[in-house]
Design a protein around this motif. Structure first.
Motif, PDB file in Angstrom:
ATOM      1  N   GLN A 145       0.815  -1.205   0.000  1.00 36.60           N
ATOM      2  CA  GLN A 145       0.000   0.000   0.000  1.00 36.60           C
ATOM      3  C   GLN A 145       0.857   1.266   0.000  1.00 36.60           C
ATOM      4  O   GLN A 145       0.372   2.341  -0.354  1.00 36.60           O
ATOM      5  CB  GLN A 145      -0.930   0.001   1.217  1.00 36.60           C
ATOM      6  CG  GLN A 145      -2.029  -1.055   1.156  1.00 36.60           C
ATOM      7  CD  GLN A 145      -2.994  -0.821   0.007  1.00 36.60           C
ATOM      8  OE1 GLN A 145      -3.373   0.315  -0.282  1.00 36.60           O
ATOM      9  NE2 GLN A 145      -3.395  -1.892  -0.663  1.00 36.60           N
ATOM     10  N   LYS A 146       2.120   1.141   0.368  1.00 35.42           N
ATOM     11  CA  LYS A 146       2.982   2.320   0.458  1.00 35.42           C
ATOM     12  C   LYS A 146       4.146   2.308  -0.522  1.00 35.42           C
ATOM     13  O   LYS A 146       4.683   3.361  -0.869  1.00 35.42           O
ATOM     14  CB  LYS A 146       3.530   2.455   1.886  1.00 35.42           C
ATOM     15  CG  LYS A 146       2.478   2.813   2.931  1.00 35.42           C
ATOM     16  CD  LYS A 146       3.105   2.956   4.303  1.00 35.42           C
ATOM     17  CE  LYS A 146       2.093   3.449   5.328  1.00 35.42           C
ATOM     18  NZ  LYS A 146       1.677   4.843   5.079  1.00 35.42           N
ATOM     19  N   LEU A 147       4.567   1.129  -0.973  1.00 35.07           N
ATOM     20  CA  LEU A 147       5.718   1.004  -1.861  1.00 35.07           C
ATOM     21  C   LEU A 147       5.238   0.811  -3.291  1.00 35.07           C
ATOM     22  O   LEU A 147       4.598  -0.195  -3.612  1.00 35.07           O
ATOM     23  CB  LEU A 147       6.588  -0.162  -1.425  1.00 35.07           C
ATOM     24  CG  LEU A 147       7.957  -0.298  -2.093  1.00 35.07           C
ATOM     25  CD1 LEU A 147       8.830   0.914  -1.785  1.00 35.07           C
ATOM     26  CD2 LEU A 147       8.643  -1.586  -1.663  1.00 35.07           C
ATOM     27  N   PRO A 207       8.858  10.257  -0.877  1.00 24.68           N
ATOM     28  CA  PRO A 207      10.194  10.319  -1.469  1.00 24.68           C
ATOM     29  C   PRO A 207      10.408   9.139  -2.416  1.00 24.68           C
ATOM     30  O   PRO A 207       9.761   8.084  -2.262  1.00 24.68           O
ATOM     31  CB  PRO A 207      11.125  10.242  -0.253  1.00 24.68           C
ATOM     32  CG  PRO A 207      10.321   9.532   0.784  1.00 24.68           C
ATOM     33  CD  PRO A 207       8.889   9.897   0.542  1.00 24.68           C
ATOM     34  N   TYR A 208      11.317   9.296  -3.376  1.00 27.97           N
ATOM     35  CA  TYR A 208      11.559   8.211  -4.324  1.00 27.97           C
ATOM     36  C   TYR A 208      12.996   8.237  -4.831  1.00 27.97           C
ATOM     37  O   TYR A 208      13.713   9.239  -4.725  1.00 27.97           O
ATOM     38  CB  TYR A 208      10.582   8.294  -5.503  1.00 27.97           C
ATOM     39  CG  TYR A 208      10.722   9.539  -6.358  1.00 27.97           C
ATOM     40  CD1 TYR A 208      11.708   9.644  -7.333  1.00 27.97           C
ATOM     41  CD2 TYR A 208       9.853  10.612  -6.198  1.00 27.97           C
ATOM     42  CE1 TYR A 208      11.826  10.781  -8.127  1.00 27.97           C
ATOM     43  CE2 TYR A 208       9.961  11.752  -6.976  1.00 27.97           C
ATOM     44  CZ  TYR A 208      10.954  11.834  -7.941  1.00 27.97           C
ATOM     45  OH  TYR A 208      11.075  12.965  -8.701  1.00 27.97           O
ATOM     46  N   ILE A 209      13.403   7.111  -5.391  1.00 30.35           N
ATOM     47  CA  ILE A 209      14.669   6.982  -6.100  1.00 30.35           C
ATOM     48  C   ILE A 209      14.368   6.306  -7.429  1.00 30.35           C
ATOM     49  O   ILE A 209      13.310   5.666  -7.595  1.00 30.35           O
ATOM     50  CB  ILE A 209      15.713   6.173  -5.304  1.00 30.35           C
ATOM     51  CG1 ILE A 209      15.161   4.770  -4.978  1.00 30.35           C
ATOM     52  CG2 ILE A 209      16.120   6.901  -4.035  1.00 30.35           C
ATOM     53  CD1 ILE A 209      16.181   3.838  -4.347  1.00 30.35           C
ATOM     54  N   ARG A 265       8.851   4.733  -5.198  1.00 35.84           N
ATOM     55  CA  ARG A 265       8.530   5.683  -4.127  1.00 35.84           C
ATOM     56  C   ARG A 265       7.917   4.983  -2.921  1.00 35.84           C
ATOM     57  O   ARG A 265       7.321   3.906  -3.050  1.00 35.84           O
ATOM     58  CB  ARG A 265       7.580   6.776  -4.631  1.00 35.84           C
ATOM     59  CG  ARG A 265       6.147   6.352  -4.875  1.00 35.84           C
ATOM     60  CD  ARG A 265       5.318   7.551  -5.334  1.00 35.84           C
ATOM     61  NE  ARG A 265       3.895   7.266  -5.445  1.00 35.84           N
ATOM     62  CZ  ARG A 265       3.309   6.866  -6.561  1.00 35.84           C
ATOM     63  NH1 ARG A 265       4.028   6.705  -7.670  1.00 35.84           N
ATOM     64  NH2 ARG A 265       2.003   6.635  -6.599  1.00 35.84           N
ATOM     65  N   TYR A 266       8.082   5.641  -1.786  1.00 28.35           N
ATOM     66  CA  TYR A 266       7.494   5.150  -0.543  1.00 28.35           C
ATOM     67  C   TYR A 266       6.599   6.242   0.007  1.00 28.35           C
ATOM     68  O   TYR A 266       7.078   7.335   0.341  1.00 28.35           O
ATOM     69  CB  TYR A 266       8.573   4.781   0.476  1.00 28.35           C
ATOM     70  CG  TYR A 266       7.987   4.218   1.760  1.00 28.35           C
ATOM     71  CD1 TYR A 266       7.579   2.892   1.823  1.00 28.35           C
ATOM     72  CD2 TYR A 266       7.815   5.028   2.888  1.00 28.35           C
ATOM     73  CE1 TYR A 266       7.024   2.371   2.992  1.00 28.35           C
ATOM     74  CE2 TYR A 266       7.269   4.518   4.050  1.00 28.35           C
ATOM     75  CZ  TYR A 266       6.873   3.192   4.091  1.00 28.35           C
ATOM     76  OH  TYR A 266       6.327   2.678   5.244  1.00 28.35           O
ATOM     77  N   GLU A 267       5.309   5.960   0.105  1.00 27.00           N
ATOM     78  CA  GLU A 267       4.348   6.958   0.548  1.00 27.00           C
ATOM     79  C   GLU A 267       4.308   7.014   2.070  1.00 27.00           C
ATOM     80  O   GLU A 267       3.625   6.210   2.720  1.00 27.00           O
ATOM     81  CB  GLU A 267       2.962   6.668  -0.031  1.00 27.00           C
ATOM     82  CG  GLU A 267       2.904   6.815  -1.551  1.00 27.00           C
ATOM     83  CD  GLU A 267       1.502   6.644  -2.107  1.00 27.00           C
ATOM     84  OE1 GLU A 267       0.639   6.106  -1.384  1.00 27.00           O
ATOM     85  OE2 GLU A 267       1.274   7.058  -3.265  1.00 27.00           O
TER      86      GLU A 267
END
Length: 244
Positions: free
Chosen positions: A162-164, A207-209, A198-200
């Motif tokens: 749900q977050k990744l 943030p994301y890479i 990204r990680y919510e």
């Protein structure tokens, strides 16, 4: 004591007036004025080519819209700073009209700005959610000197949790004719592709890479090569995505 009862006509008129008032209120409440600011990309990029690693590259891509369910005003902007100098930037001001579930027809003005040349376009596009949940932003542009351009951007979201979330994206641009003063060549001009994980922390902030690849083709590549520009670039990216 006699109590005067209201007539049937009076009651009917009262009920009608209350019903019309409630309907009007419900209609306004069902279609309120809403807005959103969406920062799709706010990132720093690092070229994988070690000879270019000393460049400080910052990129952005953001949307702002205001309106109601069917009609909205959109502001889109994207661009890049290299070592503190604006390399390129774009602004679009568009009227957007919903024409089908999940699809909007958009039209308006686009301006390209950099330190050397500015360019103005009339834009007409289609933006929405395609089958299998592909987010599509496509537009046809009519520019100065009879130049035309077609740009298609597609993005998809793969949810590991749900977050990744992993977001692949690809964008391609085609020009109708050569315009060397704007570094544009007829035919397929470039393809940009990115992959961002990204990680919510919250749905509104993540943030994301990732990695971003860009390559120029055909006459556009020839024009860039003649001026000493890069034809193909691979970059590591790190940034944030947010909306409110």
């Amino acid at each position: 004591m006699n109590i005067t009862r209201p007539s049937i006509v009076s009651l009917t008129l009262l009920n009608l007036s209350m019903g019309m008032s409630n309907t009007s209120f419900a209609h306004e409440a069902a279609d309120p004025l809403i807005s959103m600011v969406s920062i799709n990309q706010l990132e720093q990029r690092l070229n994988t080519d070690t000879e270019s690693n000393n460049l400080n590259i910052n990129s952005w891509d953001a949307d702002i819209w205001l309106g109601k369910d069917l009609n909205k005003l959109w502001l889109k902007t994207e661009g890049e700073f290299v070592d503190g100098s604006r390399e390129e930037s774009e602004v679009q001001v568009l009227y957007s009209r919903a024409i089908a579930p999940y699809w909007d027809l958009q039209t308006g003005w686009r301006g390209d700005f950099n330190e050397d040349q500015n360019q103005h376009w009339f834009a007409v596009g289609l933006q929405g959610l395609a089958p299998y949940f592909f987010e599509i932003d496509s537009a046809l542009f009519f520019g100065q000197g009879g130049q035309t351009a077609l740009r298609i951007d597609a993005e998809y979201e793969l949810m590991f949790t749900q977050k990744l979330i992993l977001s692949p994206e690809v964008e391609t641009t085609v020009y109708g004719r050569n315009a060397e003063n704007y570094s544009q060549g007829s035919g397929l001009a470039n393809i940009d592709a990115g992959l961002r994980l990204r990680y919510e922390i919250r749905r509104e902030f993540a943030p994301y890479i990732g990695i971003n690849w860009s390559k120029k083709y055909g006459n556009t590549a020839d024009i860039s090569r003649a001026s000493g520009g890069d034809i193909e670039v691979m970059q590591w990216v790190a940034g944030v995505r947010a909306w409110f």
